[in-house]
Design a protein around this motif. Structure first.
Motif, PDB file in Angstrom:
ATOM      1  N   ASN A 160       0.810  -1.156  -0.053  1.00 49.40           N
ATOM      2  CA  ASN A 160      -0.097   0.027  -0.163  1.00 49.40           C
ATOM      3  C   ASN A 160       0.833   1.203  -0.077  1.00 49.40           C
ATOM      4  N   GLY A 161       2.181   1.216  -0.070  1.00 47.54           N
ATOM      5  CA  GLY A 161       2.971   2.274  -0.393  1.00 47.54           C
ATOM      6  C   GLY A 161       3.228   2.992   1.167  1.00 47.54           C
ATOM      7  N   ASN A 162       2.835   2.516   2.048  1.00 52.48           N
ATOM      8  CA  ASN A 162       2.929   3.069   3.317  1.00 52.48           C
ATOM      9  C   ASN A 162       3.940   2.090   4.330  1.00 52.48           C
ATOM     10  N   ALA A 198      11.466   5.222  -7.567  1.00 52.23           N
ATOM     11  CA  ALA A 198      10.231   4.920  -8.131  1.00 52.23           C
ATOM     12  C   ALA A 198       9.422   6.197  -8.965  1.00 52.23           C
ATOM     13  N   LEU A 199       8.919   5.921  -9.893  1.00 52.03           N
ATOM     14  CA  LEU A 199       8.201   6.920 -10.781  1.00 52.03           C
ATOM     15  C   LEU A 199       7.044   7.516 -10.054  1.00 52.03           C
ATOM     16  N   VAL A 200       7.138   8.821  -9.567  1.00 57.16           N
ATOM     17  CA  VAL A 200       5.806   9.398  -9.155  1.00 57.16           C
ATOM     18  C   VAL A 200       5.311  10.415  -9.937  1.00 57.16           C
ATOM     19  N   GLN A 201       3.923  10.486 -10.416  1.00 54.56           N
ATOM     20  CA  GLN A 201       3.147  11.273 -11.192  1.00 54.56           C
ATOM     21  C   GLN A 201       2.018  11.935 -10.538  1.00 54.56           C
ATOM     22  N   ILE A 202       1.652  13.177 -10.924  1.00 57.51           N
ATOM     23  CA  ILE A 202       0.447  13.867 -10.423  1.00 57.51           C
ATOM     24  C   ILE A 202      -0.424  13.598 -11.855  1.00 57.51           C
ATOM     25  N   SER A 203      -1.549  13.029 -11.587  1.00 57.44           N
ATOM     26  CA  SER A 203      -2.338  12.800 -12.567  1.00 57.44           C
ATOM     27  C   SER A 203      -3.740  13.466 -11.848  1.00 57.44           C
ATOM     28  N   CYS A 204      -4.208  14.266 -12.992  1.00 54.51           N
ATOM     29  CA  CYS A 204      -5.611  15.099 -13.105  1.00 54.51           C
ATOM     30  C   CYS A 204      -6.453  14.600 -14.093  1.00 54.51           C
ATOM     31  N   GLY A 205      -7.521  13.942 -13.594  1.00 56.58           N
ATOM     32  CA  GLY A 205      -8.590  13.593 -14.660  1.00 56.58           C
ATOM     33  C   GLY A 205      -7.819  12.563 -15.719  1.00 56.58           C
ATOM     34  N   GLY A 206      -6.877  11.598 -15.401  1.00 55.02           N
ATOM     35  CA  GLY A 206      -6.262  10.838 -16.258  1.00 55.02           C
ATOM     36  C   GLY A 206      -5.033  11.386 -17.181  1.00 55.02           C
ATOM     37  N   ASN A 207      -4.794  12.797 -16.699  1.00 59.28           N
ATOM     38  CA  ASN A 207      -3.625  13.245 -17.217  1.00 59.28           C
ATOM     39  C   ASN A 207      -2.559  13.700 -16.405  1.00 59.28           C
ATOM     40  N   VAL A 208      -1.471  13.369 -16.882  1.00 52.18           N
ATOM     41  CA  VAL A 208      -0.414  13.387 -16.053  1.00 52.18           C
ATOM     42  C   VAL A 208       0.260  15.135 -16.326  1.00 52.18           C
ATOM     43  N   ILE A 209       0.239  15.707 -15.262  1.00 52.07           N
ATOM     44  CA  ILE A 209       0.591  17.120 -15.122  1.00 52.07           C
ATOM     45  C   ILE A 209       2.077  17.458 -14.951  1.00 52.07           C
ATOM     46  N   GLY A 230       8.287  12.829 -11.311  1.00 54.66           N
ATOM     47  CA  GLY A 230       9.407  12.964 -10.767  1.00 54.66           C
ATOM     48  C   GLY A 230       9.714  11.598 -10.268  1.00 54.66           C
ATOM     49  N   LEU A 231      10.997  11.366  -9.508  1.00 54.38           N
ATOM     50  CA  LEU A 231      11.663  10.065  -9.276  1.00 54.38           C
ATOM     51  C   LEU A 231      11.878  10.243  -7.676  1.00 54.38           C
ATOM     52  N   THR A 232      11.549   9.334  -6.991  1.00 52.87           N
ATOM     53  CA  THR A 232      12.133   8.977  -5.491  1.00 52.87           C
ATOM     54  C   THR A 232      13.738   9.003  -5.553  1.00 52.87           C
ATOM     55  N   ASN A 233      14.218   9.414  -4.250  1.00 51.75           N
ATOM     56  CA  ASN A 233      15.530   9.419  -4.273  1.00 51.75           C
ATOM     57  C   ASN A 233      15.913   7.966  -3.577  1.00 51.75           C
ATOM     58  N   GLY A 234      17.187   7.857  -3.186  1.00 48.40           N
ATOM     59  CA  GLY A 234      17.427   6.510  -2.470  1.00 48.40           C
ATOM     60  C   GLY A 234      16.724   6.135  -1.306  1.00 48.40           C
ATOM     61  N   LEU A 289      -1.780  11.411  -6.543  1.00 45.19           N
ATOM     62  CA  LEU A 289      -0.280  10.974  -7.018  1.00 45.19           C
ATOM     63  C   LEU A 289      -0.378   9.625  -7.230  1.00 45.19           C
ATOM     64  N   VAL A 290       0.256   9.180  -8.044  1.00 46.87           N
ATOM     65  CA  VAL A 290       0.437   7.966  -8.840  1.00 46.87           C
ATOM     66  C   VAL A 290       1.717   7.320  -8.781  1.00 46.87           C
ATOM     67  N   VAL A 291       1.992   6.246  -8.261  1.00 41.77           N
ATOM     68  CA  VAL A 291       3.376   5.649  -8.333  1.00 41.77           C
ATOM     69  C   VAL A 291       3.325   4.748  -9.389  1.00 41.77           C
ATOM     70  N   ALA A 292       3.835   5.104 -10.648  1.00 43.94           N
ATOM     71  CA  ALA A 292       3.707   4.157 -11.778  1.00 43.94           C
ATOM     72  C   ALA A 292       4.606   3.266 -11.821  1.00 43.94           C
ATOM     73  N   SER A 293       5.658   3.090 -11.042  1.00 42.28           N
ATOM     74  CA  SER A 293       6.514   2.059 -11.219  1.00 42.28           C
ATOM     75  C   SER A 293       5.827   0.772 -10.462  1.00 42.28           C
ATOM     76  N   PRO A 294       6.180  -0.385 -11.092  1.00 41.52           N
ATOM     77  CA  PRO A 294       5.379  -1.400 -10.479  1.00 41.52           C
ATOM     78  C   PRO A 294       6.057  -1.891  -9.141  1.00 41.52           C
ATOM     79  N   LEU A 295       5.305  -2.178  -8.244  1.00 40.81           N
ATOM     80  CA  LEU A 295       5.784  -2.634  -6.762  1.00 40.81           C
ATOM     81  C   LEU A 295       6.940  -3.689  -6.795  1.00 40.81           C
ATOM     82  N   SER A 296       6.830  -4.790  -7.867  1.00 41.28           N
ATOM     83  CA  SER A 296       7.684  -5.708  -8.042  1.00 41.28           C
ATOM     84  C   SER A 296       9.239  -5.260  -8.237  1.00 41.28           C
TER      85      SER A 296
END
Length: 151
Positions: A43-45, A60-71, A74-78, A102-109
């Motif tokens: 669950n990312g927590n 991890a690739l994190v995105q701000i998505s509004c109505g399905g559009n990525v605005i 960025g990437l998380t650091n180490g 906020l969407v974490v687009a990188s797969p958890l695996s």
């Protein structure tokens, strides 16, 4: 008497103009900061009451998505920490809080092979507070509770 009335009206107009200029100037010197830490969990927590600390999700690739559009993205650091800064002249705070995630687009695996390789973590944005640094106003937003979508 007419002189006092004119002076009072002029003074009132100057105060009104000054407050409008300050409001416009202040909005030009503001930032929206979206930040936090992503953990490598279903669950990312961080996992509560765990005997070992929950590892963070580095790169991890994190995105701000509004109505399905990525605005923005960025990437998380180490250490799993990210920060995305937005211009408040381009994005309304009310829209970010009501329509964006906020969407974490990188797969958890990619951080733990025992976690799902499909689906994305998604969380609504919530207001964490405002900090004033001189003339700069920084509105801080954080992710709410994450959900694994599409796994």
């Amino acid at each position: 008497m007419a002189m006092k009335s004119t002076l009072l009206v002029t003074l009132f107009a100057l105060v009104l103009l000054a407050s409008q200029a300050e409001a416009q100037f202040g909005s030009l010197l503001g930032l929206l900061n979206i930040g936090g830490t992503i953990f490598c969990s279903a669950n990312g927590n961080a996992i509560a009451n765990s005997t070992t600390p929950t590892p963070t999700f580095a790169n991890a690739l994190v995105q701000i998505s509004c109505g399905g559009n990525v605005i923005s993205s960025g990437l998380t650091n180490g250490s799993g920490v990210f920060s995305i800064v937005l211009n408040p002249l381009q994005f309304l705070l009310t829209t970010l809080l009501s329509s964006c995630n906020l969407v974490v687009a990188s797969p958890l695996s990619s951080c733990n092979s025992s976690l799902p390789s499909t689906g994305i973590l998604q969380a609504p944005l919530q207001l964490a507070g405002t900090v004033i640094r001189g003339l700069l106003s920084i509105v801080n937003l954080i992710p709410g509770t994450f959900e694994l979508i599409g796994a």
